[in-house]
Design an enzyme around this catalytic site. Structure first.
Site, mmCIF file in Angstrom:
data_model
loop_
_atom_site.group_PDB
_atom_site.id
_atom_site.type_symbol
_atom_site.label_atom_id
_atom_site.label_comp_id
_atom_site.label_asym_id
_atom_site.label_seq_id
_atom_site.Cartn_x
_atom_site.Cartn_y
_atom_site.Cartn_z
ATOM 1 N N HIS C 69 -7.306 -9.690 3.808
ATOM 2 C CA HIS C 69 -7.422 -8.551 4.731
ATOM 3 C C HIS C 69 -8.137 -7.378 4.055
ATOM 4 C CE1 HIS C 69 -5.342 -6.121 8.143
ATOM 5 N NE2 HIS C 69 -6.475 -5.550 7.784
ATOM 6 N N HIS C 241 -0.322 -6.836 7.860
ATOM 7 C CA HIS C 241 0.400 -5.683 7.297
ATOM 8 C C HIS C 241 1.756 -5.395 7.940
ATOM 9 C CE1 HIS C 241 -1.778 -3.994 10.681
ATOM 10 N NE2 HIS C 241 -2.917 -3.915 10.018
ATOM 11 N N ASP C 314 -5.395 -4.787 2.798
ATOM 12 C CA ASP C 314 -5.915 -3.946 3.884
ATOM 13 C C ASP C 314 -6.839 -2.872 3.306
ATOM 14 O OD1 ASP C 314 -6.477 -2.861 6.341
ATOM 15 O OD2 ASP C 314 -4.452 -2.098 6.719
ATOM 16 N N HIS C 318 -12.800 4.833 2.895
ATOM 17 C CA HIS C 318 -13.258 5.974 3.680
ATOM 18 C C HIS C 318 -13.879 6.992 2.739
ATOM 19 C CE1 HIS C 318 -11.553 4.836 7.511
ATOM 20 N NE2 HIS C 318 -10.379 4.608 6.952
#
Lengths: 187, 314, 436
Positions: C69, C241, C314, C318
């Site tokens: 992921h 998750h 995950d 950003h």
């Protein structure tokens, strides 16, 4: 007001209880004499001992003249020129519950040293109104003026060195009426 | 105790003695408002920037007057409709303001935590003038000052805070402050307006107005925002006002005769407070407003009045 | 990439502690790699002529870790991450394979995007990249994506991750339609109406901070729905998750009933709680949010007992500008590839809360199995993907040194012991820990 060394010891007594009282009595008479009586005279004491001295002077005048003169309290913290050099300021209330407009204000403090406190007090007073006259009464004038300020009434002139401190002890705060001169303890 | 903090961000982080220092200082400064010439020189040469991301004429004006009465230069920076609208980020705006070398930045923001971010970013003092649903420290301080003036003390008093607790920064700051000063706090409102785990903040929770206001010393009514109805939290203003509106009848039936009614304003008359109560003898709502300037003067003075080096080193 | 294209070579990894849960191996062994495949694992193997030798004494030698992921952000958000930077971050974190989510721009909801990702991965990537296709066109939750063609193009699973498919009927059809492909549907289980505009877990801390909360029920409700749909359709549903004790309980019960469900957990949900949000650091903001201590404890228990099948990061890069502002306006997600192994060893394995064997299994064998990927084992003939770990290597996590283009980690400044040492893909060392 000056920063005091951490440990001081008493060097000499300047005024004992009786001498202190005599000095105040004399100042009270001088105030009446200089102003031709008690008419339009008001007292403003500087926190904290100046207020006590102002109250005593008012009482003396009441017993001499019968006049009941108002006494106000002035906190000059907001007018200090050294705010940037102290920690966060501790402000206490200014309490002058009468108009000083066109009055003779007798400003009272315990010790006169550099004159900066009185400078701040004059500014503070004038912000509160326009008195006819401001006079200055001081219990002990120890010299070392940094500003052109001269008292009208002096309890005692006391030459000191800068490293010494003058402590005015009043019963209401300190349990006794005495003025002593202190010096730093030798290391 | 002396004040040593660089910023005023929350009531939660303050010691009881620090809260009292602020309240005492504000009490001393109230006298300035009664003067003919309302100005003292304490903050001469200091710059206060009001950075408001939410419209709040009242809080902003109150800080502005406070700064001016202390002789600071006050600059208002309304971020709504200026650079923020042009896409400048909060942090960019903050850095631009820092370039103007202010001594204090007063910030109001709809996002919880925005003043804390600013405090991390800027070396000057930050005052939280309300952030999201987080805290509104100066409002709580003026509420506390009002309570002490009317009741003479804090310890042992009981308070009911009524209404939209979930979205209220005023409630949070007051709960923290009141608990620290030894007061008991009950929050009351419909369950949809009480935040989860409210009792973990140290207060009691009540779902019935009549129970909440019984025997308390102070009732603080909160403003109900109309949006809550649209978000499905309450069915209608009519129903809210019927069950949660404070009326003279309810007061007479359930509250003590010497209870204080407070409201952070602006009041929705007829919703949370009936007009007779808002303007009645129990109400100290106007006292609260008048304390606002003194509290903000105290905050500005304690943050910017002292030796900058020492205050900022914490 | 096609690792087999590299020059055939022989490599002997000597004297390390070989941990291969698939082969029930845990002991000091040598691993012989030939032509990109595992040739033999055994004690004191002879050094073949011309073989390169890695002296792995004191190191752990594990099947290559697989992160099922991650968000590689390419195409479309190359300012956050690219396939080149993301796979380098993976290699530096000890991962030899990653599965990348479909929420790129354009969305990976058609073959052209899948082909693009695979081509880029082959030319610029350094670890294996397995794309995950979208369930619905444009991740809009309205119409099915071209799932058969995505499967044929190489997508190993289907997910609208980042969004939840709220339309239960459509999700049911997606599960049915993908049955023949042998690839799971991965659920981002979060009921949007309950999650509302929340930016953290709904609990004591959200109440104190005045942030809109996301109740645990937002996840539990959707996990329950997806388990029931899996039961209805017979499809393999994988819950991404997992973050709540309630969801753990639901998955555990469903597994006991025989529902084809698997689940993953992230290092941050295992190691951090809602308390971290008190810092107002937007690097503590992600979906699902950091939960309570009780939830974190339930997640660890489930990871240990196998209710949760694997650890996935995950990894959600950003830019700083998306993370430095107001908490409630900040983007969701944190990077994880370069911190996962270190924080898990330091905070779970070293204190004895999780065994080494279980950790290695949850990072290699188990994800390989549930996605039917090659790897996850050191058996003879398996791809020579290996993760070598220095269990005693001390590090302080420093985002400035990340290979990822983004720095949004909640673990910055953590001092930890245990870290990746070398990452080997198809017999080739693609990353090694720089010498001190």
């Amino acid at each position: 007001m000056t920063a005091r060394p951490s440990r001081l010891r008493e060097k000499a007594e300047v005024l004992d209880t009786a001498a202190l009282d005599r000095a105040l009595t004399r100042i009270a008479h001088e105030i009446l004499e200089k102003n031709g009586g008690a008419k339009d005279v008001t007292f403003v004491g500087l926190r904290t001992r100046g207020v006590t001295l102002a109250q005593r002077l008012a009482a003396k005048i009441a017993s001499i003249d019968g006049a009941s003169l108002p006494v106000g309290t002035l906190d000059i913290t907001l007018y200090r020129d050294d705010l940037d050099m102290i920690g966060a300021p501790v402000v206490r209330a200014t309490d002058i519950p009468f108009s000083i407009k066109d009055k003779t204000v007798v400003l009272v403090d315990d010790v006169l040293f550099t004159g900066r406190t009185i400078r701040a007090a004059l500014d503070a007073l004038i912000d509160l109104g326009r008195p006819k006259m401001i006079q200055l009464a001081i219990l002990v004038d120890r010299g070392h003026r940094e500003l052109p300020i001269r008292p009208d009434y002096i309890g005692k002139n006391l030459p000191t060195s800068r490293r010494e401190a003058v402590a005015v002890r009043l019963t209401e705060h300190d349990g006794e009426d005495r003025v002593v001169i202190e010096e730093p303890e030798e290391a | 105790m002396g004040w040593t903090r660089k910023d005023l961000l929350t009531i939660r982080e303050l010691e009881a003695a620090e809260i009292l220092t602020l309240v005492d200082t504000a009490a001393s400064l109230q006298e300035i408002a009664t003067r003919e010439i309302k100005k003292v020189p304490a903050l001469r040469g200091k710059t206060v920037v009001n950075l408001f991301y939410e419209n709040s004429t009242r809080t902003r004006t109150s800080f502005e007057i406070a700064g001016k009465w202390l002789s600071a230069d006050v600059i208002n920076f309304s971020a709504t409709g200026s650079s923020a609208a042009k896409g400048e980020s909060f942090v960019d705006t903050a850095r631009n303001i820092a370039a103007m070398s202010p001594d204090v930045v007063v910030v109001r923001h709809s996002s919880s935590g925005a003043p804390a971010l600013l405090a991390r970013e800027l070396s000057c003092s930050i005052v939280n003038a309300g952030d999201g649903a987080h805290e509104h420290p100066t409002q709580a301080l003026l509420d506390l000052l009002t309570i002490r003036e009317k009741k003479g003390h804090f310890e042992g008093l009981s308070v009911a805070i009524v209404g939209d607790i979930a979205h209220s920064r005023v409630a949070r700051s007051n709960i923290h402050g009141m608990k620290k000063l030894g007061m008991t706090v009950t929050v009351a409102g419909p369950p949809t307006l009480i935040p989860p785990y409210a009792q973990e903040l140290g207060c009691k929770v009540s779902y019935r107005l009549e129970d909440a206001i019984r025997d308390v010393d102070v009732i603080m009514m909160l403003r109900l925002q109309q949006e809550r109805m649209h978000a499905g939290l309450i069915p209608s203003l009519r129903e809210y006002s019927r069950y949660w509106g404070l009326t003279l009848d309810r007061l007479a039936a359930h509250a003590r005769p010497d209870v204080l009614i407070m409201h952070p304003g602006p009041v929705n008359r007829g919703v949370e407070l009936s007009p007779e109560v808002a303007d009645g003898p129990y109400s100290v709502i106007l006292d609260q407003v008048s304390k606002g300037v003194a509290v903000r003067m105290a905050v500005l003075l304690l943050l910017a009045g002292g030796r900058s080096g020492e205050a900022q080193a914490q | 990439m096609t690792p087999e294209r590299h020059l055939p070579m022989t490599l002997l990894i000597r004297g390390g502690r070989v941990i291969d849960p698939a082969g029930s191996v845990d002991g000091v062994q040598d691993v012989l790699v030939e032509n990109g495949k595992i040739a033999r694992v055994g004690a004191k193997l002879a050094v073949p002529q011309g073989a390169a030798v890695i002296d792995a004494a004191g190191m752990w030698v594990c099947p290559g870790f697989i992160d099922m992921h991650v968000h590689l952000r390419e195409p479309g958000h190359e300012y956050k991450e690219t396939i080149a930077s993301g796979t380098r971050a993976a290699a530096a974190g000890g991962f030899t394979a990653v599965c990348c989510m479909a929420n790129t721009q354009p969305v990976n909801d058609n073959r052209a995007v899948t082909d693009y990702i695979r081509a880029k991965a082959e030319s610029e990537g350094v670890v294996r990249v397995y794309p995950i296709g979208a369930v619905t066109r444009g991740l809009e939750g309205k119409e099915l994506a071209e799932l058969a063609e995505l499967a044929e193009a190489g997508c190993v699973a289907f997910s609208d991750d980042g969004k939840c498919v709220m339309n239960a009927e459509l999700y049911r059809r997606a599960m049915e339609y993908t049955l023949p492909f042998g690839a799971p549907v991965i659920s981002h289980a979060e009921d949007h109406t309950l999650a509302h505009a929340g930016s953290m877990h709904e609990g004591v801390v959200s109440t104190e901070l005045g942030l809109q909360g996301i109740p645990a029920a937002a996840e539990d409700v959707m996990v329950a729905r997806d388990l029931l749909l899996a039961e209805l359709t017979g499809a393999h549903v994988h819950i991404a998750h997992l973050s709540t004790a309630g969801a753990v309980r639901l998955v555990r019960d469903a597994k006991a009933r025989g529902v084809r469900v698997t689940a993953e957990v992230t290092p941050h949900h295992l190691l951090l709680t809602e308390d971290a949000v008190r810092s107002w650091d937007a690097n503590t903001k992600m979906a699902p949010p950091l939960r309570s201590t009780r939830d974190a404890e339930a997640l660890l228990e489930a990871l240990v007992d196998g209710t949760i099948d694997c650890v996935a990061t995950d990894h959600a890069p950003h830019a700083l500008s998306e993370k430095e502002g107001e908490f409630d306006h900040a983007a969701n997600g944190v990077v994880g590839l370069e911190t996962a192994v270190t924080v898990l060893i330091d905070r779970l394995v070293r204190p004895g809360r999780l065994s080494v064997a279980t950790l290695v299994s949850r990072l290699s064998r188990d994800p390989a199995r549930l996605l039917r990927l090659p790897g996850g084992s050191l058996g003879a003939g398996a791809p020579a993907d290996l993760t070598l770990i220095d269990p005693d290597g001390a590090v302080t996590i420093d985002p400035a040194r990340f290979k990822s283009k983004s720095r949004n980690t909640p673990f910055a400044g953590w001092a930890a012991t245990g870290r990746p040492w070398k990452t080997i893909v198809a017999g080739k060392v693609v990353w090694e820990c720089p010498p001190k």
